[in-house]
Design a protein around this motif. Structure first.
Motif, PDB file in Angstrom:
ATOM      1  N   THR A  99       0.823  -1.209   0.000  1.00 41.39           N
ATOM      2  CA  THR A  99       0.000   0.000   0.000  1.00 41.39           C
ATOM      3  C   THR A  99       0.859   1.263   0.000  1.00 41.39           C
ATOM      4  OG1 THR A  99      -0.209  -0.210   2.407  1.00 41.39           O
ATOM      5  CG2 THR A  99      -1.999  -1.089   1.050  1.00 41.39           C
ATOM      6  N   ARG A 100       1.975   1.242   0.755  1.00 41.11           N
ATOM      7  CA  ARG A 100       2.819   2.441   0.777  1.00 41.11           C
ATOM      8  C   ARG A 100       3.439   2.703  -0.595  1.00 41.11           C
ATOM      9  NH1 ARG A 100       5.080   5.663   4.991  1.00 41.11           N
ATOM     10  NH2 ARG A 100       6.848   6.868   4.240  1.00 41.11           N
ATOM     11  N   ALA A 217      -6.380   4.499  -9.803  1.00 36.45           N
ATOM     12  CA  ALA A 217      -5.720   3.951 -10.994  1.00 36.45           C
ATOM     13  C   ALA A 217      -4.884   2.733 -10.628  1.00 36.45           C
ATOM     14  CB  ALA A 217      -4.856   5.022 -11.653  1.00 36.45           C
ATOM     15  N   ALA A 218      -4.292   2.757  -9.428  1.00 36.71           N
ATOM     16  CA  ALA A 218      -3.532   1.592  -8.968  1.00 36.71           C
ATOM     17  C   ALA A 218      -4.453   0.399  -8.751  1.00 36.71           C
ATOM     18  CB  ALA A 218      -2.788   1.935  -7.675  1.00 36.71           C
ATOM     19  N   ALA A 219      -5.691   0.669  -8.335  1.00 36.51           N
ATOM     20  CA  ALA A 219      -6.668  -0.414  -8.199  1.00 36.51           C
ATOM     21  C   ALA A 219      -7.047  -0.971  -9.571  1.00 36.51           C
ATOM     22  CB  ALA A 219      -7.907   0.093  -7.457  1.00 36.51           C
ATOM     23  N   ASP A 220      -7.196  -0.088 -10.542  1.00 35.30           N
ATOM     24  CA  ASP A 220      -7.502  -0.547 -11.899  1.00 35.30           C
ATOM     25  C   ASP A 220      -6.385  -1.442 -12.439  1.00 35.30           C
ATOM     26  OD1 ASP A 220      -9.805   0.959 -11.824  1.00 35.30           O
ATOM     27  OD2 ASP A 220      -8.947   2.657 -12.937  1.00 35.30           O
ATOM     28  N   ALA A 221      -5.152  -1.158 -12.024  1.00 30.38           N
ATOM     29  CA  ALA A 221      -4.001  -1.939 -12.490  1.00 30.38           C
ATOM     30  C   ALA A 221      -3.813  -3.226 -11.697  1.00 30.38           C
ATOM     31  CB  ALA A 221      -2.735  -1.094 -12.406  1.00 30.38           C
ATOM     32  N   GLY A 222      -4.642  -3.431 -10.685  1.00 33.51           N
ATOM     33  CA  GLY A 222      -4.575  -4.665  -9.920  1.00 33.51           C
ATOM     34  C   GLY A 222      -3.590  -4.654  -8.769  1.00 33.51           C
ATOM     35  N   GLU A 223      -2.992  -3.493  -8.459  1.00 32.75           N
ATOM     36  CA  GLU A 223      -2.022  -3.434  -7.362  1.00 32.75           C
ATOM     37  C   GLU A 223      -2.706  -3.492  -5.996  1.00 32.75           C
ATOM     38  OE1 GLU A 223       1.229  -0.453  -8.022  1.00 32.75           O
ATOM     39  OE2 GLU A 223      -0.055   0.083  -9.713  1.00 32.75           O
ATOM     40  N   ILE A 224      -3.894  -2.939  -5.916  1.00 34.80           N
ATOM     41  CA  ILE A 224      -4.733  -2.971  -4.723  1.00 34.80           C
ATOM     42  C   ILE A 224      -6.158  -3.187  -5.186  1.00 34.80           C
ATOM     43  CG2 ILE A 224      -3.268  -1.510  -3.248  1.00 34.80           C
ATOM     44  CD1 ILE A 224      -4.996   0.886  -4.048  1.00 34.80           C
ATOM     45  N   THR A 225      -7.044  -3.507  -4.261  1.00 33.00           N
ATOM     46  CA  THR A 225      -8.452  -3.631  -4.629  1.00 33.00           C
ATOM     47  C   THR A 225      -9.099  -2.249  -4.605  1.00 33.00           C
ATOM     48  OG1 THR A 225      -9.289  -3.900  -2.376  1.00 33.00           O
ATOM     49  CG2 THR A 225      -8.481  -5.896  -3.505  1.00 33.00           C
ATOM     50  N   HIS A 226     -10.295  -2.146  -5.176  1.00 33.98           N
ATOM     51  CA  HIS A 226     -10.987  -0.865  -5.165  1.00 33.98           C
ATOM     52  C   HIS A 226     -11.451  -0.495  -3.752  1.00 33.98           C
ATOM     53  CE1 HIS A 226     -10.902  -1.498  -9.524  1.00 33.98           C
ATOM     54  NE2 HIS A 226     -11.093  -0.186  -9.613  1.00 33.98           N
ATOM     55  N   ASP A 227     -11.793  -1.488  -2.945  1.00 29.37           N
ATOM     56  CA  ASP A 227     -12.108  -1.197  -1.545  1.00 29.37           C
ATOM     57  C   ASP A 227     -10.881  -0.666  -0.805  1.00 29.37           C
ATOM     58  OD1 ASP A 227     -14.764  -1.862  -1.696  1.00 29.37           O
ATOM     59  OD2 ASP A 227     -14.499  -3.919  -0.950  1.00 29.37           O
ATOM     60  N   ALA A 229      -8.469   0.985  -2.211  1.00 35.70           N
ATOM     61  CA  ALA A 229      -8.239   2.344  -2.714  1.00 35.70           C
ATOM     62  C   ALA A 229      -9.052   3.356  -1.907  1.00 35.70           C
ATOM     63  CB  ALA A 229      -8.598   2.430  -4.198  1.00 35.70           C
ATOM     64  N   ARG A 230     -10.307   3.019  -1.627  1.00 31.07           N
ATOM     65  CA  ARG A 230     -11.150   3.921  -0.816  1.00 31.07           C
ATOM     66  C   ARG A 230     -10.551   4.103   0.573  1.00 31.07           C
ATOM     67  NH1 ARG A 230     -14.618   2.667   2.874  1.00 31.07           N
ATOM     68  NH2 ARG A 230     -14.683   0.480   2.199  1.00 31.07           N
ATOM     69  N   LEU A 231     -10.043   3.023   1.165  1.00 36.26           N
ATOM     70  CA  LEU A 231      -9.448   3.115   2.494  1.00 36.26           C
ATOM     71  C   LEU A 231      -8.159   3.942   2.475  1.00 36.26           C
ATOM     72  CD1 LEU A 231      -9.971  -0.533   3.769  1.00 36.26           C
ATOM     73  CD2 LEU A 231     -11.156   1.520   4.559  1.00 36.26           C
ATOM     74  N   LEU A 232      -7.388   3.861   1.389  1.00 33.56           N
ATOM     75  CA  LEU A 232      -6.179   4.668   1.287  1.00 33.56           C
ATOM     76  C   LEU A 232      -6.513   6.152   1.153  1.00 33.56           C
ATOM     77  CD1 LEU A 232      -3.706   2.623  -0.959  1.00 33.56           C
ATOM     78  CD2 LEU A 232      -3.577   3.050   1.495  1.00 33.56           C
ATOM     79  N   VAL A 233      -7.546   6.464   0.400  1.00 28.37           N
ATOM     80  CA  VAL A 233      -7.978   7.860   0.307  1.00 28.37           C
ATOM     81  C   VAL A 233      -8.422   8.354   1.681  1.00 28.37           C
ATOM     82  CG1 VAL A 233      -9.662   9.447  -0.708  1.00 28.37           C
ATOM     83  CG2 VAL A 233      -8.605   7.683  -2.138  1.00 28.37           C
ATOM     84  N   ARG A 234      -9.141   7.508   2.402  1.00 29.94           N
ATOM     85  CA  ARG A 234      -9.573   7.867   3.764  1.00 29.94           C
ATOM     86  C   ARG A 234      -8.378   8.132   4.663  1.00 29.94           C
ATOM     87  NH1 ARG A 234     -11.904   3.470   7.878  1.00 29.94           N
ATOM     88  NH2 ARG A 234      -9.646   3.244   8.111  1.00 29.94           N
TER      89      ARG A 234
END
Length: 399
Positions: A99-100, A217-227, A229-234
């Motif tokens: 994630t980092r 965009a990282a979630a779209d690339a499969g590096e993280i899930t979309h859920d 991604a929301r938690l990282l924005v939070r």
């Protein structure tokens, strides 16, 4: 099972979460530093480190001093958290690395550079408005509006009333200390506030050109899930607004209380970045954080048991005379080579370069426009657990 200590255990009755301690932590820091390299706080049954050397050792040894136990007094290895833990702040490798890596790529040097112009526009507008008014309550009228505007804008949050973010910040950082009546009252809004935050961290709520879009965009690339991604924005929003507001407020007070330092900055506004850096050492919003031991081991002459909480006083490390000459003196020309005000190691503040940019831009705009900066009354500190910050700062500004 209690740890068996081979050396006498230094013990203190100090309460780092009390109003008295928070009103003047620096005298207490000196007392703790004189007590030993690591001290047992008997009221809470936790360890505390306060010297620069031990603070750095703890923060850089993630294998033995874990973030997964939580950044506050509550031990996540033993008790549940009121919210889903941050997937970057409250995890250790290997999950933390994944994630980092995403966050550091999104907040790269070019991205930070591209934000400067917008930050400068907002800073100048706010300073000009304060100058036109002459006498202001600086926290609510000048300090808070700056990070509350530029940081969420950079993430991609559209213009809207963002005051609820300060309530959320109180919930997050207030959880670092013991439960109090103040915190219980704040948590009565937890469901409402958490729902607002989650909704505004969703992809559909963000613009296509902000830092939040880069995370998705990282979630779209499969590096993280979309859920995730929301938690990282939070996590990004919760870590990047309140800390910067409070640090800018404390730095502004320091400059107003030290007119000779304000004169130096006024004469050379290019000192703005170093002034903010020195203020982070001298009196920062992030005075402390926690780590939790992962095993039993010897440290600084004591045996620490598995899953014990360790309070890390980074504010005390910033005043350690073993590292800093005249540590209690605020000096914006000080050469800062041992800064731990943003943490250090793999869990050092992920948005620290953005915070530094905000501080530099804010204080440069102030120095270029404001001739005199005068406290017109006593400032008020928040004395509840959580970040160190001001609730009010009455100022007079003149060109």
């Amino acid at each position: 099972m209690s740890a068996i200590h081979t050396n006498p255990r230094p013990v203190s009755a100090l309460d780092p979460f009390s109003a008295e301690f928070r009103a003047d932590p620096f005298a207490a820091y000196a007392e703790l530093r004189a007590t030993g390299p690591i001290v047992w706080l008997e009221q809470y049954g936790i360890w505390v480190v306060q010297h620069h050397a031990q603070v750095k050792d703890v923060l850089t040894d993630w294998r033995r001093f874990s973030n997964a136990g939580g950044g506050g007094l509550t031990n996540y290895f033993k008790e549940p958290n009121w919210r889903q833990p941050s997937i970057i702040l409250e995890v250790d490798p290997p999950e933390h690395e994944r994630t980092r890596k995403v966050m550091m790529r999104v907040i790269n040097a070019n991205a930070i550079k591209s934000l400067r112009g917008g930050f400068e526009t907002v800073a100048r507008r706010l300073v000009d408005a304060a100058l036109a008014q002459g006498e202001i309550e600086a926290v609510s009228q000048l300090v808070q509006p700056f990070p509350l505007t530029v940081f969420p804008d950079a993430v991609g949050m559209p213009p809207l009333d963002r005051e609820i973010m300060l309530v959320y910040g109180g919930m997050v950082f207030g959880a670092f200390g013991p439960r109090t009546a103040w915190y219980d009252q704040l948590m009565e809004r937890a469901e409402e506030v958490s729902a607002w935050i989650d909704a505004h961290c969703a992809r559909a709520a963000l613009t296509d050109d902000g830092l939040g879009a880069g995370i998705y965009a990282a979630a779209d690339a499969g590096e993280i899930t979309h859920d995730e991604a929301r938690l990282l924005v939070r996590s990004f929003l919760s870590a990047g607004v309140d800390t910067t507001i409070d640090s800018i407020g404390l730095a502004l007070r320091a400059l107003a209380q030290h007119p000779e330092q304000w004169a130096l900055l006024r004469a050379d506004p290019t000192l703005a970045r170093n002034a903010f850096e020195e203020a982070t050492r001298y009196d920062s919003s992030s005075q402390s954080l926690f780590r939790t031991t992962t095993e039993s081991f010897e440290f600084a002459g004591q045996t620490l048991a598995r899953h014990e909480k360790v309070l890390v006083l980074i504010g005390s490390a910033g005043r350690d005379p073993a590292v800093w000459d005249e540590p209690d003196r605020f000096d914006i020309r000080r050469r800062l080579t041992h800064q731990v005000g943003y943490g250090t190691g793999i869990h050092g503040c992920v948005a620290q370069m953005m915070a530094r940019l905000e501080g530099e831009v804010f204080f440069r705009a102030l120095a270029e426009r404001v001739g005199t900066l005068t406290c017109t009354g006593p400032s008020q500190l928040r004395l509840v657990p959580g970040l160190r910050g001001l609730s009010s700062l009455p100022l007079a500004l003149a060109a």
